[in-house]
Design an enzyme around this catalytic site. Sequence first.
Site, short mmCIF file in Angstrom:
data_model
loop_
_atom_site.label_atom_id
_atom_site.label_comp_id
_atom_site.label_asym_id
_atom_site.label_seq_id
_atom_site.Cartn_x
_atom_site.Cartn_y
_atom_site.Cartn_z
N THR A 159 -7.11 13.41 -7.33
CA THR A 159 -6.61 12.53 -8.38
C THR A 159 -7.69 11.66 -8.99
O THR A 159 -7.69 11.41 -10.20
CB THR A 159 -5.49 11.63 -7.81
OG1 THR A 159 -4.42 12.46 -7.33
CG2 THR A 159 -4.94 10.68 -8.87
N THR A 197 -6.07 13.24 -1.56
CA THR A 197 -5.62 12.47 -0.39
C THR A 197 -4.81 13.28 0.61
O THR A 197 -4.79 12.95 1.80
CB THR A 197 -4.77 11.26 -0.84
OG1 THR A 197 -3.64 11.72 -1.59
CG2 THR A 197 -5.59 10.31 -1.71
#
Length: 389
Positions: free
Chosen positions: A51, A130
């Site tokens: 991201t 993540t």
Amino acid sequence: MITEQVLHNSHSEDDNKVHIETFSLRGSVAGAPKNRTIRQPSVFIIYTGGTLGMKRDPITQALRPEPNFLNEQLASLQEMKSPDMPRYTLYEFEHPVDSSDMDHDDWIKIARLVEKNYYDYDGFVVIHGTDTMAYTASALAFMLENLGKPIVLTGSQIPFGDIINDARRNLITAIMFAGKIDIPEVCIFFNNQLIRGCRSRKIDSWSLAAFESPNCLPLATLGMEIKVNSDVVLNQPKGRFRLYENMSKNVAVLHLVPGFSDECVENLLKPPLEGLIIQSYGSGNAPAKKRAFLDHIVTAVKRGVVVVVCSQCVRGTVNLKYYETGKSLLDAGAVSGMDMTVEAAATKLGWLLSIGLPTEQVRQLMEKDLRGELTVKPMTGPKYYYYHH
């Protein structure tokens, strides 16, 4: 040019009290000659995907990777132009990888980049999605032996391009840690904590505090100053840095649920399986009355499968001798994963199975602390120093 980092240390009068060390990062150091200059540390940044470096589509608003976008964002940051910031080189994966697609080949690619540039940089930053960051951090910890420099994984929940985001602070702080703090470990920096990579796990898919280290204190905490817990940080290695490229893929994780099928477990334990992590209840318990399940474990262990018991609990440790239901797994040939995360246990087992050790030695090493991944004995109390940023 790479030169040595200059530190200014001040110690308490009593060695049994907390030790405070102040890191000076500007043009002069207390006690140093006035004509002495401090060189600018350098950091090698590896962007794998995730991201942090994505850009929103102007029409659909969906996030997508875009070549050179991260490089442009970094170049535009005023902080990166400060003489107090490390110099950096950015390497981007040609095809950014969503962390859900990360696999052993990607771990090897990251590790090779570290090995290739190891002696030219003070530290490394790995920008990563993540979802599987804790697995990558754990894998790198075992693949990179005698690591003497920081490797800091980071990412974000919100991309750089959004007005409010965590990408900017996470990345800037990770670069500072990698270039200026002497922490010879694979770490994750997220939100305000630097945690050991092989102790980390993602615990929140929404919060900016997405990671935690359940059974190990943070290596450092970001506040008005950076507080480094020197009692937790590993010592500098004595051996030569080396890379292990192999990692067995024949490792599976079994999360126990009440009433599970013995037949399903039997199928899971068939070749080519080499290692099994059992996520058991509590302190390492499994149903003792399911004799067929235990017989399947015995058969697999005799075939050479290494079975490691971890806990479904976030905190605490496995003790296979505490309850009869835990002892049943011990008697079946399983070994304790102690307080390892499943991410650490799975990657450690995959690594040990790939380096040509006898099965019994792999079993023994799974219960031995190799990279700070498990607790050997409780700490007597933290000892901190402060880094003035």
